[in-house]
Scaffold this motif. Structure first.
Motif, PDB file in Angstrom:
ATOM      1  N   VAL A  93      -2.251  -0.683   1.053  1.00 14.94           N
ATOM      2  CA  VAL A  93      -3.515   0.105   2.169  1.00 14.94           C
ATOM      3  C   VAL A  93      -3.676   1.824   1.783  1.00 14.94           C
ATOM      4  N   PHE A  94      -3.112   2.128   2.175  1.00 17.09           N
ATOM      5  CA  PHE A  94      -2.528   3.358   2.552  1.00 17.09           C
ATOM      6  C   PHE A  94      -2.272   3.998   0.380  1.00 17.09           C
ATOM      7  N   GLU A  95      -1.700   2.789  -0.081  1.00 19.54           N
ATOM      8  CA  GLU A  95      -0.973   3.221  -0.900  1.00 19.54           C
ATOM      9  C   GLU A  95      -2.410   3.905  -2.144  1.00 19.54           C
ATOM     10  N   LEU A  96      -2.755   2.484  -2.455  1.00 17.56           N
ATOM     11  CA  LEU A  96      -3.975   2.100  -2.711  1.00 17.56           C
ATOM     12  C   LEU A  96      -5.288   3.286  -2.338  1.00 17.56           C
ATOM     13  N   LEU A  97      -5.448   3.513  -1.549  1.00 20.08           N
ATOM     14  CA  LEU A  97      -6.636   4.863  -0.967  1.00 20.08           C
ATOM     15  C   LEU A  97      -5.748   5.838  -1.761  1.00 20.08           C
ATOM     16  N   GLU A  98      -4.125   6.445  -1.377  1.00 21.88           N
ATOM     17  CA  GLU A  98      -3.494   7.572  -2.881  1.00 21.88           C
ATOM     18  C   GLU A  98      -4.105   7.263  -3.588  1.00 21.88           C
ATOM     19  N   ILE A  99      -3.901   6.484  -4.389  1.00 28.88           N
ATOM     20  CA  ILE A  99      -4.352   5.935  -6.142  1.00 28.88           C
ATOM     21  C   ILE A  99      -5.302   6.323  -6.463  1.00 28.88           C
TER      22      ILE A  99
END
Length: 124
Positions: A106-112
């Motif tokens: 989820v943190f990766e998706l937020l960064e993207i």
């Protein structure tokens, strides 16, 4: 029709199991000042205990802070402390539910998503 009668009978049966109990207050201290500030503290024989202080807020609202305690079914005490002000009711207690931690992806998706917004990419 039978369902309604059955529901009414069930409600009567549940209500009949409730017992009338007189609660004795050990403490009941109340102060209400003319400037809008107040405080009260109540302690009962059933384990309920509360204490609150209130002051007038910047926009005329009443800001409160306090706590309340009550006995859980397992006999332990639940304590909730709170502040209620222009930012809303803000309780704190170990008995309050908390959200599950977010998975790493989820943190990766937020960064993207943040990179896409910075690049001007908009999804409608």
């Amino acid at each position: 029709m039978k369902l309604i009668v059955l529901a009414c009978l069930a409600a009567v049966a549940v209500a009949a199991k409730l017992e009338d109990r007189v609660v004795t207050l050990f403490r009941d201290d109340r102060v209400a000042n003319e400037d809008g500030t107040f405080s009260y503290a109540v302690q009962a024989d059933n384990g309920i205990n509360t204490a609150v202080e209130g002051v007038v807020g910047s926009a005329g609202q009443i800001n409160q802070q306090g706590s309340y305690t009550y006995t859980l079914e397992d006999g332990t005490q639940a304590v909730v402390t709170y502040i209620a002000n222009e930012n809303g009711f803000q309780p704190q207690s170990s008995i309050l539910p908390t959200p599950h931690p977010l998975p790493a992806h989820v943190f990766e998706l937020l960064e993207i998503a943040e990179r896409q917004r910075a690049a001007g990419i908009v999804f409608n």
